[in-house]
Design an enzyme around this catalytic site. Structure first.
Site, PDB file in Angstrom:
ATOM      1  N   GLY A 160     -24.034  18.501  -8.433  1.00 41.03           N
ATOM      2  CA  GLY A 160     -24.398  18.928  -9.846  1.00 41.03           C
ATOM      3  C   GLY A 160     -23.137  19.295 -10.613  1.00 41.03           C
ATOM      4  N   ASN A 199     -26.183  15.903  -0.236  1.00 40.52           N
ATOM      5  CA  ASN A 199     -25.213  15.001   0.516  1.00 40.52           C
ATOM      6  C   ASN A 199     -24.900  15.343   1.948  1.00 40.52           C
ATOM      7  OD1 ASN A 199     -24.123  12.279   0.488  1.00 40.52           O
ATOM      8  ND2 ASN A 199     -22.140  13.229   0.714  1.00 40.52           N
ATOM      9  N   TYR A 233     -12.766  13.328   6.825  1.00 40.97           N
ATOM     10  CA  TYR A 233     -13.376  14.563   7.316  1.00 40.97           C
ATOM     11  C   TYR A 233     -14.778  14.198   7.645  1.00 40.97           C
ATOM     12  CZ  TYR A 233     -14.848  15.912   2.782  1.00 40.97           C
ATOM     13  OH  TYR A 233     -15.566  15.760   1.562  1.00 40.97           O
ATOM     14  N   GLU A 284     -15.248   8.095  -4.984  1.00 40.48           N
ATOM     15  CA  GLU A 284     -14.582   9.318  -5.476  1.00 40.48           C
ATOM     16  C   GLU A 284     -13.718   8.751  -6.725  1.00 40.48           C
ATOM     17  OE1 GLU A 284     -15.099  12.455  -4.587  1.00 40.48           O
ATOM     18  OE2 GLU A 284     -15.966  12.296  -2.470  1.00 40.48           O
TER      19      GLU A 284
END
Length: 504
Positions: free
Chosen positions: A126, A186, A301, A323
């Site tokens: 969000g 996610n 990660y 991203e």
């Protein structure tokens, strides 16, 4: 008993989280960068498995962004303005009941065609709203340019593009990462990789966190995505996040939960797709932190319950996590620049579905009709399923190599062809010959392969000689039958000749 175990597991992992340092998870850094260039270099931020609740951006920072109501109106206005090449539909509702609207762009929206489908999803978190803004800009750009721009025209005429600007409208409305139930979407997809392969159940990879096994615990937004992939066969997709500048590809997690490069069977193809986006971007490929502006998720990660890996395992869909802005919530004045930096990348990624890879259809020789089947590539442990109705397949592969492609279907002999995949896409249609039974009838499998990826059945035909041996047996039996018939015919002729000689 199962629910009790789940509660114990949940308490156990929460206890682990309590002792871990509070660090950001994929989809954003824990620090907000001062507004400036929305794509400024950023590196050195620690990343770990579990997400934390971050400080909300100020109300002042949200000015200039579309509200949920604004976005809904803009999408409805778009489909009215561009009704020839678009339609609007919903895949479900959020926790608070807001529709999850999707725009489909195609020259035949809503129709099923022998074409690949691509989906873009934004606003999974969000507090990462850049994606929802860029996706609406993408739709409008295609509508304004498809009659004059070759790339836009290629997409409209050859791809079904589905755009979901906001998966998490509830989180956006309160400027929070998680949904209204405070769940990170996610991290909400099943990790257990029990997949139906035709008539068989098998494990493609080990499960990671058992707390993700119970499908009834999925959030409504997650369930909507899962149902969406059951209804539409997507070839590829991408989700847009904020907080870094990199194209991320599978796997996102590792079996032992440690951080290292963990590639999926199509690792080289994913690297190609990630580079395609990064190289087309204004400055993503110049990243100091990520070589070429791309990264394997697990080496960055590890995360578990992510949408990206679930798409590849369960949906047959090649998904990237993009991203697209170091700043998770930049000022609205920066959006035009961020859009221009990402526009070419977003278009090229969609166009790659038809500009590269191996594509074709599977037909049956006996009936000449489309044959739902499976496509495998030698050396890659992954199966692509042809469409149930049109039997078209779309196999994304890294260019510049020779591939052995095999098509198979229950009741038919598999067929293999070698394909040189250069810079352009290659078309390879297959016509499969039916297997003959001992009674003279055609063998047909009673297995319903309308769902899943029958990897085991494909291996039976492609990695063993059973099919070849059976065919040889049938051929030898037929030749023996002809020989017997010939011998009997000769004997009959000799007897007839002897009778005539005696009469004379």
């Amino acid at each position: 008993m199962i629910k009790l175990r789940f509660v114990h597991s949940l308490l156990f992992f929460k206890a682990i989280c309590f002792f871990l340092p509070k660090i950001a998870a994929r989809g954003g850094h824990s620090d907000y960068i001062q507004p400036g260039d929305g794509n400024a270099s950023f590196h050195g931020t620690a990343r770990h498995l579990f997400a934390q609740e971050e400080k909300r951006p100020s109300v002042e920072l949200t000015r200039g962004y579309m509200t949920n109501a604004d976005l809904e109106k803009a999408m409805k206005d778009f489909t009215k303005r561009c009704s020839k090449i678009s339609r609007l539909y919903s895949i479900g509702k959020s926790v608070n009941g807001f529709p999850l609207w999707v725009i489909e762009i195609s020259d035949k929206p809503g129709e099923i065609e022998a074409e690949p489908a691509f989906k873009y999803i934004g606003n999974v978190h969000g507090d990462e709203p850049v994606g929802r803004e860029l996706l609406l800009r993408l739709a409008n750009w295609i509508c304004d340019n498809y009659e004059k721009d070759p790339l836009a025209k290629l997409i409209v005429e050859n791809v079904h593009l589905h755009i979901l600007p906001s998966l998490n409208p509830d989180g956006f409305s309160v400027r929070r990462r998680n949904n209204a139930n405070n769940v990170d979407l996610n991290r909400d997809f099943p990790d257990q990789s029990l997949v139906t392969f035709g008539c068989f159940n098998t494990y493609l990879m080990s499960q990671f966190f058992p707390i993700n096994e119970d499908l009834s615990l999925r959030q409504p937004e997650t369930t909507a995505i899962m149902n969406w992939l059951r209804e539409i066969r997507f070839t590829a997709s991408a989700t847009l996040h904020g907080g870094a500048l990199v194209a991320n590809f599978p796997w996102d997690g590792t079996e032992d939960k440690r951080k290292y490069y963990y590639g999926c069977p199509d690792d080289q193809t994913f690297r190609f797709l990630a580079r395609l986006y990064s190289k087309s971007h204004r400055n993503m490929s110049f990243s100091i932190e990520f070589e070429d502006g791309i990264t394997n998720g697990a080496s960055w990660y590890p995360i578990y319950g992510g949408m990206q890996d679930w798409n590849y395992i369960h949906g047959g869909c090649f998904e990237l996590t993009l991203e697209i802005s170091d700043n998770k919530w930049p000022r609205a004045s920066e959006l035009p620049t961020i859009w221009e930096y990402n526009r070419k990348s977003m278009l090229n990624l969609v166009a790659s579905l038809v500009k590269t890879g191996v594509h074709g259809r599977i037909f049956s020789l006996d009936q000449g009709k489309p044959l739902p089947g499976l496509v495998m590539v030698k050396g890659i442990n992954y199966t692509v399923k042809a469409h149930q109705a049109y039997a078209d397949y779309h196999r994304l592969l890294e260019p510049g190599k020779i591939y052995e492609v095999t098509a198979s279907s229950p009741g038919y002999k598999p067929k293999t062809t070698s394909v040189w995949l250069g810079e352009n896409a290659v078309t390879a249609d297959f016509i499969l010959i039916p297997e003959a039974s001992y009674g003279g009838k055609l063998l047909r499998s009673s297995c319903d392969c309308s769902y899943g990826q029958p990897l085991l059945l494909t291996r039976f035909f492609t990695e063993t000689n059973n099919g070849i041996t059976f065919a040889l047996v049938v051929v030898v039996a037929f030749l023996f039958f002809l020989l017997q018939r010939r011998v009997r015919s000769n004997l009959w002729k000799q007897r007839q000749s002897s009778r005539r000689s005696t009469t004379v």
